[in-house]
Design a protein around this motif. Structure first.
Motif, PDB file in Angstrom:
ATOM      1  N   ARG A   1      32.026 -19.673  -0.393  1.00 42.28           N
ATOM      2  CA  ARG A   1      32.692 -20.646   0.474  1.00 42.28           C
ATOM      3  C   ARG A   1      32.167 -20.577   1.918  1.00 42.28           C
ATOM      4  NH1 ARG A   1      38.822 -21.715  -1.513  1.00 42.28           N
ATOM      5  NH2 ARG A   1      38.670 -20.877  -3.635  1.00 42.28           N
ATOM      6  N   GLY A   2      31.183 -19.737   2.158  1.00 43.36           N
ATOM      7  CA  GLY A   2      30.584 -19.671   3.485  1.00 43.36           C
ATOM      8  C   GLY A   2      31.443 -18.980   4.525  1.00 43.36           C
ATOM      9  N   LYS A   3      32.250 -18.006   4.095  1.00 45.48           N
ATOM     10  CA  LYS A   3      33.132 -17.279   5.011  1.00 45.48           C
ATOM     11  C   LYS A   3      32.510 -15.926   5.357  1.00 45.48           C
ATOM     12  CE  LYS A   3      36.208 -20.515   4.321  1.00 45.48           C
ATOM     13  NZ  LYS A   3      36.627 -21.469   5.367  1.00 45.48           N
ATOM     14  N   PRO A   4      32.057 -15.721   6.597  1.00 42.76           N
ATOM     15  CA  PRO A   4      31.448 -14.439   6.945  1.00 42.76           C
ATOM     16  C   PRO A   4      32.460 -13.297   6.881  1.00 42.76           C
ATOM     17  CG  PRO A   4      31.696 -15.817   8.889  1.00 42.76           C
ATOM     18  CD  PRO A   4      32.036 -16.685   7.716  1.00 42.76           C
ATOM     19  N   VAL A   5      32.002 -12.172   6.364  1.00 43.81           N
ATOM     20  CA  VAL A   5      32.823 -10.963   6.235  1.00 43.81           C
ATOM     21  C   VAL A   5      32.187  -9.842   7.036  1.00 43.81           C
ATOM     22  CG1 VAL A   5      33.567  -9.140   4.646  1.00 43.81           C
ATOM     23  CG2 VAL A   5      33.747 -11.546   3.966  1.00 43.81           C
ATOM     24  N   VAL A   6      32.974  -9.210   7.901  1.00 44.40           N
ATOM     25  CA  VAL A   6      32.547  -8.001   8.595  1.00 44.40           C
ATOM     26  C   VAL A   6      33.470  -6.875   8.141  1.00 44.40           C
ATOM     27  CG1 VAL A   6      32.423  -6.814  10.827  1.00 44.40           C
ATOM     28  CG2 VAL A   6      31.560  -9.154  10.608  1.00 44.40           C
ATOM     29  N   PHE A   7      32.896  -5.839   7.568  1.00 42.74           N
ATOM     30  CA  PHE A   7      33.679  -4.670   7.199  1.00 42.74           C
ATOM     31  C   PHE A   7      34.062  -3.901   8.467  1.00 42.74           C
ATOM     32  CE2 PHE A   7      31.251  -4.656   2.968  1.00 42.74           C
ATOM     33  CZ  PHE A   7      32.267  -5.347   2.324  1.00 42.74           C
ATOM     34  N   LEU A   8      35.331  -3.502   8.532  1.00 37.95           N
ATOM     35  CA  LEU A   8      35.835  -2.751   9.683  1.00 37.95           C
ATOM     36  C   LEU A   8      36.537  -1.510   9.149  1.00 37.95           C
ATOM     37  CD1 LEU A   8      36.209  -2.625  12.738  1.00 37.95           C
ATOM     38  CD2 LEU A   8      38.301  -3.984  12.467  1.00 37.95           C
TER      39      LEU A   8
ATOM     40  N   GLY B   1      33.310 -14.618  23.220  1.00 42.89           N
ATOM     41  CA  GLY B   1      33.686 -14.005  21.958  1.00 42.89           C
ATOM     42  C   GLY B   1      34.677 -14.850  21.199  1.00 42.89           C
ATOM     43  N   VAL B   2      35.019 -14.384  20.031  1.00 40.64           N
ATOM     44  CA  VAL B   2      35.977 -15.095  19.183  1.00 40.64           C
ATOM     45  C   VAL B   2      37.382 -14.695  19.580  1.00 40.64           C
ATOM     46  CG1 VAL B   2      36.845 -15.373  16.841  1.00 40.64           C
ATOM     47  CG2 VAL B   2      34.385 -15.255  17.246  1.00 40.64           C
ATOM     48  N   SER B   3      38.250 -15.674  19.777  1.00 41.74           N
ATOM     49  CA  SER B   3      39.673 -15.392  19.946  1.00 41.74           C
ATOM     50  C   SER B   3      40.394 -16.061  18.796  1.00 41.74           C
ATOM     51  CB  SER B   3      40.183 -15.932  21.289  1.00 41.74           C
ATOM     52  OG  SER B   3      39.988 -17.321  21.377  1.00 41.74           O
TER      53      SER B   3
ATOM     54  N   SER C   1      31.349 -13.475  16.809  1.00 40.41           N
ATOM     55  CA  SER C   1      30.824 -14.474  17.735  1.00 40.41           C
ATOM     56  C   SER C   1      29.303 -14.516  17.687  1.00 40.41           C
ATOM     57  CB  SER C   1      31.305 -14.173  19.159  1.00 40.41           C
ATOM     58  OG  SER C   1      30.798 -15.112  20.084  1.00 40.41           O
ATOM     59  N   GLU C   2      28.681 -13.326  17.641  1.00 39.41           N
ATOM     60  CA  GLU C   2      27.221 -13.257  17.543  1.00 39.41           C
ATOM     61  C   GLU C   2      26.714 -13.871  16.243  1.00 39.41           C
ATOM     62  OE1 GLU C   2      26.920  -9.033  20.054  1.00 39.41           O
ATOM     63  OE2 GLU C   2      26.573  -9.086  17.896  1.00 39.41           O
ATOM     64  N   LEU C   3      27.543 -13.831  15.212  1.00 39.43           N
ATOM     65  CA  LEU C   3      27.169 -14.388  13.915  1.00 39.43           C
ATOM     66  C   LEU C   3      27.391 -15.899  13.845  1.00 39.43           C
ATOM     67  CD1 LEU C   3      28.691 -11.569  11.702  1.00 39.43           C
ATOM     68  CD2 LEU C   3      26.253 -12.111  11.874  1.00 39.43           C
ATOM     69  N   GLY C   4      27.888 -16.474  14.939  1.00 45.20           N
ATOM     70  CA  GLY C   4      28.079 -17.914  14.987  1.00 45.20           C
ATOM     71  C   GLY C   4      29.483 -18.396  14.731  1.00 45.20           C
TER      72      GLY C   4
ATOM     73  N   PHE D   1      28.240  -9.292   2.640  1.00 46.94           N
ATOM     74  CA  PHE D   1      28.903  -9.101   3.929  1.00 46.94           C
ATOM     75  C   PHE D   1      27.893  -9.270   5.057  1.00 46.94           C
ATOM     76  CE2 PHE D   1      27.495  -5.020   2.376  1.00 46.94           C
ATOM     77  CZ  PHE D   1      27.025  -4.326   3.482  1.00 46.94           C
ATOM     78  N   ALA D   2      28.403  -9.712   6.203  1.00 46.69           N
ATOM     79  CA  ALA D   2      27.537 -10.001   7.346  1.00 46.69           C
ATOM     80  C   ALA D   2      27.206  -8.752   8.145  1.00 46.69           C
ATOM     81  CB  ALA D   2      28.196 -11.043   8.244  1.00 46.69           C
ATOM     82  N   ASP D   3      28.167  -7.844   8.246  1.00 45.22           N
ATOM     83  CA  ASP D   3      27.914  -6.616   8.998  1.00 45.22           C
ATOM     84  C   ASP D   3      28.988  -5.589   8.681  1.00 45.22           C
ATOM     85  OD1 ASP D   3      26.602  -4.850  10.653  1.00 45.22           O
ATOM     86  OD2 ASP D   3      26.703  -6.103  12.430  1.00 45.22           O
ATOM     87  N   LEU D   4      28.800  -4.416   9.244  1.00 43.09           N
ATOM     88  CA  LEU D   4      29.699  -3.278   9.019  1.00 43.09           C
ATOM     89  C   LEU D   4      29.888  -2.539  10.338  1.00 43.09           C
ATOM     90  CD1 LEU D   4      31.112  -0.964   7.410  1.00 43.09           C
ATOM     91  CD2 LEU D   4      28.828  -0.124   6.843  1.00 43.09           C
TER      92      LEU D   4
END
Length: 280
Positions: free
Chosen positions: A56-63, A1-3, A244-247, A87-90
């Motif tokens: 700018r190619g910055k993935p966004v996940v709504f939380l 995962g992402v840290s 992490s799943e989004l790369g 946005f990439a996901d929610l």
């Protein structure tokens, strides 16, 4: 995962817009209510910021601490004009609570890991509802049903507008009526799962939210509730796993954008993230 890597900062820094920090981070977690929309309209400046992050190619996940499911929120965002490509996901606390009760694999859903068997195995649930999609929410949980207090094995707090009366049946409830039910449930020691830790709705009237129900339950002698959502860590773990799943690579710089010092700032900092706090 992402840290996430925390950027050193001796003191908070004021910025004029997302362009000031966009390239300092690799990905963003973004709150919804109060940041992207107010429940009625999407903020034009928020849409422009999302467009800039996408450019700018910055993935966004709504939380979000919404007690509603992911699909319900996706439909609401589309209606508000927040385009899907922005946005990439929610991820919502309500969806994570639903998944935990549904039995979705704990491997990629940290929210379920810390829940006791009394919650995960409960089949008959007294629901404190939002008065909108409660029946739909419960209908998707096989082997579980909404019931009145007398039949309940646990409490599910996802709103402060209604109470379950029977399977698929809900009725409007005042705060006093909900307190009466809470008091009786506390005497029985029923476990409570909170699908939205917010205490008040940002509607100008400080209308109560499930977080306030949880606090009142403890004051009345009930056991400590179990929370899913910000500022609690599991939902941030889920968001970082999704990135992490989004790369998004290990060690990426991730920033949380929110408007709540208690939920967004406190939770994100505990998860090792930088935070951009909107002040309004």
């Amino acid at each position: 995962g992402v840290s996430a890597n925390i950027m050193d900062a001796a003191a908070p820094v004021w910025i004029d817009g997302i362009g000031d920090i966009a390239d300092q981070y690799d990905a963003y977690l973004v709150d919804l209510w109060g940041v992207v929309h107010n429940g009625s309209v999407a903020f034009p400046w928020a849409v422009r910021a999302l467009e800039e992050l996408r450019r700018r190619g910055k993935p966004v996940v709504f939380l979000s601490n919404s007690s509603r499911r992911r699909e319900t929120n996706l439909a609401a965002l589309a209606k508000l004009g927040v385009r899907r490509e922005l946005f990439a996901d929610l991820i919502t606390s309500g969806d994570e609570a639903w998944r935990a009760l549904h039995g979705v694999s704990c491997q990629d859903r940290p929210a379920a890991v810390g829940l006791p068997r009394a919650v995960l195995a409960a089949e008959r649930i007294l629901v404190f509802g939002n008065g909108a999609d409660d029946a739909q929410y419960m209908a998707g949980l096989p082997g579980r049903c909404s019931v009145p207090l007398a039949e309940a094995e646990m409490l599910l707090a996802r709103g402060c507008a209604a109470l379950s009366k029977a399977e698929g049946e809900f009725a409007p409830a005042t705060w006093h009526e909900q307190e009466t039910v809470l008091s009786a449930a506390a005497e029985r020691g029923l476990p409570m799962l909170v699908a939205n830790p917010d205490s008040v709705r940002p509607d100008g009237a400080d209308s109560p939210m499930p977080g306030r129900l949880a606090r009142r339950y403890v004051e009345l002698g009930g056991p400590e509730p179990h929370f899913i959502g910000k500022p609690h860590g599991a939902v941030f773990q889920t968001a970082l796993l999704r990135l992490s799943e989004l790369g998004v690579p290990e060690g990426a710089r991730v920033c949380m954008i929110g408007d709540s010092a208690w939920h967004d700032v406190r939770g994100a900092r505990a998860a090792g993230l930088d935070v951009t706090l909107l002040c309004s």
